[in-house]
Write an enzyme that holds these catalytic residues in place. Structure first.
Site, PDB file in Angstrom:
ATOM      1  N   CYS A  50       0.830  -1.217   0.000  1.00 59.42           N
ATOM      2  CA  CYS A  50       0.000   0.000   0.000  1.00 59.42           C
ATOM      3  C   CYS A  50       0.860   1.261   0.000  1.00 59.42           C
ATOM      4  CB  CYS A  50      -0.928  -0.032   1.217  1.00 59.42           C
ATOM      5  SG  CYS A  50      -1.631   1.560   1.665  1.00 59.42           S
ATOM      6  N   CYS A  53       0.369   3.541   2.986  1.00 57.45           N
ATOM      7  CA  CYS A  53       0.996   2.943   4.175  1.00 57.45           C
ATOM      8  C   CYS A  53       2.493   3.241   4.188  1.00 57.45           C
ATOM      9  CB  CYS A  53       0.783   1.432   4.197  1.00 57.45           C
ATOM     10  SG  CYS A  53      -0.957   0.935   4.221  1.00 57.45           S
TER      11      CYS A  53
END
EC number: 5.3.4.1
Length: 369
Positions: A50, A53
């Protein structure tokens, strides 16, 4: 050679992981670390692939490092919810990153919906736990972070409380922030004054903002000691303006930077009596009059300072030059610096009182020159 290289890489990776202040959670330790530890915990549910992230990772690590000093009071943790999908499903995670706050008492977390910058995350933790992040290279904030759940407990008691209602996106609020920190530091030694802040745009602050009539940012409200009804502050936003306002409202004598002014610790009624001594009156008569005047004082702070007036008068009865010598000695100590703030306050008050005993002599000396 390839094997050796692999071992080196693995060792380096292990070392990096060991240095992380963020706790790694898996199904086997989640309940013990988060739900049964009794410690409030912010948990990030992430996925290695991600992009958001990855952007959050260094900020999250910085947050954990800034709170590591208080790891017995709050925890910063993360779960690879792509690898540990059962944990993500258990807590309703549907996207990455998802941040959830566990209060250490309940299995029901609160979703974090604020910004992903260090200030927003730090403020959230402070609001939820009262623990303030220690940013690298700076002292911990002395501003009291309040929210809907804590503001009622902070006002109406034995403190004068100055509250700034702010919003993270507000430019004027960002300009006020460093001044607000300085103001909190200036009054840190005054137990009857609290400098506080509410994120009035956050879900945990909107109720308070509405209750106290906040319609723009920043809005500054003053809650006098013993009152839950605020007064609007409409003055300038410099430290000097704010210090002057608080001195007038709370009866303090601070100067910008945290010092005390030349009036701090002095008592007008006793100053009038001391003036008789410096004007040539009998020391014995002045001392007796001062003792009688002290009996009529009711303010606890005045009584504390009054004792020093009486002590100086007693010392003068044994040594005529005491006030002049002690004034010079204490001024010298203050000029050297390196003292704790409380000690600086103590000596400044004594110097202010001693000045009343020596200023007449100083004026006469100037006239002779």
């Amino acid at each position: 050679m390839v094997l050796l290289k692999s071992l080196v890489v693995a060792s380096l990776a292990a070392a990096v992981a060991a240095k992380s202040a963020v706790l790694d959670l898996i199904p086997s330790n989640f309940d013990d670390v988060v739900l049964k530890s009794g410690k409030p915990t912010l948990v990030e549910f992430f996925a290695p692939w991600c992009g958001h992230c990855k952007n959050l990772a260094p900020v999250y690590e910085e947050l954990a490092t800034a709170l590591e000093y208080a790891k017995d009071k709050v925890q910063i943790a993360k779960v690879d919810a792509d690898a540990e999908r059962a944990l993500g499903k258990r807590f309703g995670v549907q996207g990455f990153p998802t941040l959830k706050f566990f209060d250490g008492k309940s299995e029901q977390p609160v979703d974090y919906k604020g910004g992903r910058d260090l200030d927003s995350l730090s403020n959230f933790i402070a609001e939820k736990t009262g623990v303030k992040a220690r940013k690298k290279g700076s002292a911990p904030s002395l501003v009291n972070i309040l929210n809907d759940a804590t503001i009622k407990g902070a006002i109406g008691g034995d403190k004068n409380v100055l509250v700034a209602f702010t919003a993270p996106w507000c430019g004027h609020c960002k300009n006020l922030a460093p001044t607000w920190e300085k103001l909190a530091a200036t009054f840190a030694s005054d137990p009857e004054i609290t400098i506080a802040k509410v994120d009035a745009d956050a879900p945990t602050g909107k109720k308070s903002a509405a209750e106290y009539g906040v319609s723009g940012f920043p809005t500054i409200k003053f809650f006098p000691k013993g009152s839950t009804t605020p007064e609007d502050y409409n003055g300038g936003r410099s430290e000097a303006d704010l210090v002057k306002f608080l001195n007038e409202k709370a009866g303090t004598h601070r100067t910008p930077g945290g010092g005390l002014d030349t009036v701090a610790g002095t008592i007008a009624a006793l100053d009038e009596i001391v003036a008789k001594y410096t004007g040539g009156a009998s020391l014995a008569e002045v001392a007796e009059e001062a003792k009688e005047a002290v009996k009529s004082l009711k303010n606890s702070a005045e009584l504390k300072y009054a004792d020093y007036y009486l002590r100086v008068l007693d010392k003068l009865s044994k040594s005529e030059g005491y006030a002049t010598k002690e004034f010079a000695r204490l001024e010298g100590i203050l000029k050297k610096g390196g003292l704790a703030p409380a000690k600086v306050d103590e000596l400044t008050v004594k110097v202010n009182v001693l000045r009343k005993f020596v200023e007449k002599a100083a004026e006469e000396a100037k006239e002779e020159l």
